[in-house]
Design an enzyme around this catalytic site. Sequence first.
Site, PDB file in Angstrom:
ATOM      1  N   TYR A  99       7.873 -11.121  24.072  1.00 26.11           N
ATOM      2  CA  TYR A  99       9.322 -11.082  23.795  1.00 26.11           C
ATOM      3  C   TYR A  99      10.054 -10.269  24.865  1.00 26.11           C
ATOM      4  O   TYR A  99      11.188 -10.571  25.207  1.00 26.11           O
ATOM      5  CB  TYR A  99       9.597 -10.498  22.398  1.00 26.11           C
ATOM      6  CG  TYR A  99       9.722 -11.573  21.347  1.00 26.11           C
ATOM      7  CD1 TYR A  99       8.616 -12.355  20.995  1.00 26.11           C
ATOM      8  CD2 TYR A  99      10.932 -11.828  20.701  1.00 26.11           C
ATOM      9  CE1 TYR A  99       8.725 -13.342  20.031  1.00 26.11           C
ATOM     10  CE2 TYR A  99      11.043 -12.822  19.732  1.00 26.11           C
ATOM     11  CZ  TYR A  99       9.936 -13.568  19.405  1.00 26.11           C
ATOM     12  OH  TYR A  99      10.047 -14.557  18.452  1.00 26.11           O
ATOM     13  N   TYR A 157      -7.550  -5.911  11.124  1.00 26.99           N
ATOM     14  CA  TYR A 157      -6.582  -4.890  11.541  1.00 26.99           C
ATOM     15  C   TYR A 157      -6.486  -4.832  13.068  1.00 26.99           C
ATOM     16  O   TYR A 157      -5.392  -4.915  13.638  1.00 26.99           O
ATOM     17  CB  TYR A 157      -7.013  -3.539  10.982  1.00 26.99           C
ATOM     18  CG  TYR A 157      -6.032  -2.410  11.229  1.00 26.99           C
ATOM     19  CD1 TYR A 157      -4.766  -2.426  10.647  1.00 26.99           C
ATOM     20  CD2 TYR A 157      -6.382  -1.330  12.036  1.00 26.99           C
ATOM     21  CE1 TYR A 157      -3.879  -1.377  10.862  1.00 26.99           C
ATOM     22  CE2 TYR A 157      -5.498  -0.281  12.242  1.00 26.99           C
ATOM     23  CZ  TYR A 157      -4.243  -0.310  11.662  1.00 26.99           C
ATOM     24  OH  TYR A 157      -3.366   0.731  11.873  1.00 26.99           O
ATOM     25  N   ARG A 189      -8.976   7.107   3.332  1.00 23.72           N
ATOM     26  CA  ARG A 189      -9.172   7.720   4.646  1.00 23.72           C
ATOM     27  C   ARG A 189      -9.735   9.121   4.489  1.00 23.72           C
ATOM     28  O   ARG A 189      -9.630   9.736   3.427  1.00 23.72           O
ATOM     29  CB  ARG A 189      -7.865   7.716   5.451  1.00 23.72           C
ATOM     30  CG  ARG A 189      -7.636   6.351   6.076  1.00 23.72           C
ATOM     31  CD  ARG A 189      -6.366   6.283   6.865  1.00 23.72           C
ATOM     32  NE  ARG A 189      -5.209   6.199   6.001  1.00 23.72           N
ATOM     33  CZ  ARG A 189      -3.966   6.017   6.448  1.00 23.72           C
ATOM     34  NH1 ARG A 189      -3.736   5.909   7.737  1.00 23.72           N
ATOM     35  NH2 ARG A 189      -2.962   5.943   5.606  1.00 23.72           N
ATOM     36  N   THR A 205       0.833  -1.221   0.000  1.00 26.07           N
ATOM     37  CA  THR A 205       0.000   0.000   0.000  1.00 26.07           C
ATOM     38  C   THR A 205       0.862   1.264   0.000  1.00 26.07           C
ATOM     39  O   THR A 205       0.335   2.360  -0.124  1.00 26.07           O
ATOM     40  CB  THR A 205      -0.941   0.039   1.225  1.00 26.07           C
ATOM     41  OG1 THR A 205      -0.145   0.036   2.415  1.00 26.07           O
ATOM     42  CG2 THR A 205      -1.893  -1.120   1.234  1.00 26.07           C
ATOM     43  N   VAL A 264       8.004  -8.166   5.154  1.00 27.48           N
ATOM     44  CA  VAL A 264       8.569  -8.518   6.475  1.00 27.48           C
ATOM     45  C   VAL A 264       7.971  -9.786   7.090  1.00 27.48           C
ATOM     46  O   VAL A 264       8.410 -10.223   8.148  1.00 27.48           O
ATOM     47  CB  VAL A 264       8.476  -7.345   7.493  1.00 27.48           C
ATOM     48  CG1 VAL A 264       9.325  -6.175   7.049  1.00 27.48           C
ATOM     49  CG2 VAL A 264       7.044  -6.945   7.786  1.00 27.48           C
ATOM     50  N   SER A 299       2.268  -2.193   7.782  1.00 27.79           N
ATOM     51  CA  SER A 299       0.877  -2.673   7.769  1.00 27.79           C
ATOM     52  C   SER A 299       0.028  -1.763   6.892  1.00 27.79           C
ATOM     53  O   SER A 299       0.266  -0.553   6.871  1.00 27.79           O
ATOM     54  CB  SER A 299       0.251  -2.658   9.175  1.00 27.79           C
ATOM     55  OG  SER A 299      -1.096  -3.104   9.123  1.00 27.79           O
ATOM     56  N   LYS A 315      -3.200  -6.061  15.281  1.00 27.84           N
ATOM     57  CA  LYS A 315      -2.406  -5.125  16.089  1.00 27.84           C
ATOM     58  C   LYS A 315      -2.443  -5.530  17.563  1.00 27.84           C
ATOM     59  O   LYS A 315      -1.448  -5.377  18.281  1.00 27.84           O
ATOM     60  CB  LYS A 315      -2.934  -3.698  15.922  1.00 27.84           C
ATOM     61  CG  LYS A 315      -2.660  -3.098  14.547  1.00 27.84           C
ATOM     62  CD  LYS A 315      -1.186  -2.745  14.350  1.00 27.84           C
ATOM     63  CE  LYS A 315      -0.954  -1.912  13.103  1.00 27.84           C
ATOM     64  NZ  LYS A 315       0.466  -1.614  12.866  1.00 27.84           N
ATOM     65  N   THR A 350      -3.651   9.984  11.973  1.00 28.09           N
ATOM     66  CA  THR A 350      -2.531  10.846  11.589  1.00 28.09           C
ATOM     67  C   THR A 350      -2.676  11.202  10.110  1.00 28.09           C
ATOM     68  O   THR A 350      -3.183  10.392   9.327  1.00 28.09           O
ATOM     69  CB  THR A 350      -1.203  10.111  11.847  1.00 28.09           C
ATOM     70  OG1 THR A 350      -1.145   9.796  13.237  1.00 28.09           O
ATOM     71  CG2 THR A 350       0.001  10.960  11.484  1.00 28.09           C
TER      72      THR A 350
HETATM   73  N1  UDP Z   1     -15.233   8.909   6.588  1.00 29.47           N
HETATM   74  C1  UDP Z   1     -16.178   9.646   5.898  1.00 29.47           C
HETATM   75  N2  UDP Z   1     -16.044   9.791   4.549  1.00 29.47           N
HETATM   76  C2  UDP Z   1     -14.998   9.262   3.851  1.00 29.47           C
HETATM   77  C3  UDP Z   1     -14.007   8.526   4.550  1.00 29.47           C
HETATM   78  C4  UDP Z   1     -14.167   8.372   5.925  1.00 29.47           C
HETATM   79  O1  UDP Z   1     -17.146  10.153   6.491  1.00 29.47           O
HETATM   80  O2  UDP Z   1     -14.940   9.437   2.607  1.00 29.47           O
HETATM   81  C5  UDP Z   1     -15.376   8.762   8.058  1.00 29.47           C
HETATM   82  C6  UDP Z   1     -15.296   7.315   8.535  1.00 29.47           C
HETATM   83  O3  UDP Z   1     -16.566   6.710   8.481  1.00 29.47           O
HETATM   84  C7  UDP Z   1     -14.788   7.510   9.950  1.00 29.47           C
HETATM   85  C8  UDP Z   1     -13.904   8.743   9.866  1.00 29.47           C
HETATM   86  O4  UDP Z   1     -14.300   9.421   8.671  1.00 29.47           O
HETATM   87  O5  UDP Z   1     -15.857   7.753  10.837  1.00 29.47           O
HETATM   88  C9  UDP Z   1     -12.421   8.422   9.796  1.00 29.47           C
HETATM   89  O6  UDP Z   1     -12.241   7.459   8.804  1.00 29.47           O
HETATM   90  P1  UDP Z   1     -10.822   6.972   8.306  1.00 29.47           P
HETATM   91  O7  UDP Z   1     -11.049   5.938   7.257  1.00 29.47           O
HETATM   92  O8  UDP Z   1      -9.987   8.136   7.954  1.00 29.47           O
HETATM   93  O9  UDP Z   1     -10.119   6.334   9.585  1.00 29.47           O
HETATM   94  P2  UDP Z   1     -10.641   5.486  10.846  1.00 29.47           P
HETATM   95  O10 UDP Z   1     -10.554   6.432  11.976  1.00 29.47           O
HETATM   96  O11 UDP Z   1     -12.055   5.029  10.625  1.00 29.47           O
HETATM   97  O12 UDP Z   1      -9.699   4.359  10.914  1.00 29.47           O
END
Ligand code: UDP
Length: 305
Positions: free
Chosen positions: A144, A130, A171, A20, A42, A60, A134, A160
């Site tokens: 370990y 995921y 995201r 990715t 890895v 990851s 983790k 982040t």
């Molecule tokens: N989200 C959204 N629209 C998008 C992508 C994400 O409303 O196009 C929302 C998603 O449902 C979550 C939040 O934004 O509530 C953060 O999503 P992201 O995938 O960035 O990371 P997450 O915190 O869920 O791992």
Amino acid sequence: MCDRLLAGSHSVVGLDNFLTGSRRNIEHLAGHERFRFIQHDVTLPIEIEGAVDGVLHMASPASPKDYLEYPIETLDVGSLGTRRMLDLAHRHGARFLLTSTSESYGDPMVHPQVETYWGNVNPVGPRSCYDESKRFAEALTMAYHRKHGVRTNIARIFNTYGPRMKLNDGRVVPAFVDQALTNGAITVFGDGSQTRSFCYVSDLVDGLFRLMQSNERYPVNLGNPREMKISEFADQILRLTGATSAVEFRPLPEDDPKQRRPDITKAKTLLGWEPRVPLEEGLQRTVEYFRAVIKTGSATPAPRA
Ligand code: UDP
């Protein structure tokens, strides 16, 4: 993280299979005398010649879109990959840092999230590949440490963002910025009342760097405690970009956490760390980066060091 380590006197060996990630993000390091790169998965055996002082296991998929596409690889890298990297650290007598996640808390019932909270994870839901990977990685790291005395650190990283993210990574930050810059509809999942707290990448790197120098074995939250609703975040992106995109509501993904905000008391006390980059400033830099990505038409523009 590579840039930060190289800016000191460290030598760095980078490993990535680019499942990715993007080669463009390390292109500026090609030819650096203290940087070596090996394209490698890895989860497979590897030996590094010479002395190794630290192993940073950051591999990851991290975007829900990516780990839903690669659930088995995600479970493998957290289990087999963590085992390989812990073995590497053990063989070399090196320090080991695991980048874990706020997803260890699942859909949290305790707010803000403190490290002592054990979490609320659906072990068979779509995000479990995921979350459980983790959580297993954290357990293996502690094993370990206890069994072999490996000097370990565990960071629980909250949302982040920043330059060098993939535009189509799914995201919320790249998604909303891309939609705003291309005049597409802003896709808010659910009613947008779910919350997140966004930390700028340089702050996070600084936190990881400090954690590696501490002897804290138990997890430490690293994230920005400024929390906002996703609907507010959409408004913020529109304001910042001056876009006039419409906001469209889409179904909320299964098990999407309703609230997330780190309690960073431990990082503050132990590491003297807290985020410095205000959201507006971090977003401004990120928007600039994505503007360049869109303009050049490449997935990632050549990053500025
Ligand atoms: N989200 C959204 N629209 C998008 C992508 C994400 O409303 O196009 C929302 C998603 O449902 C979550 C939040 O934004 O509530 C953060 O999503 P992201 O995938 O960035 O990371 P997450 O915190 O869920 O791992």
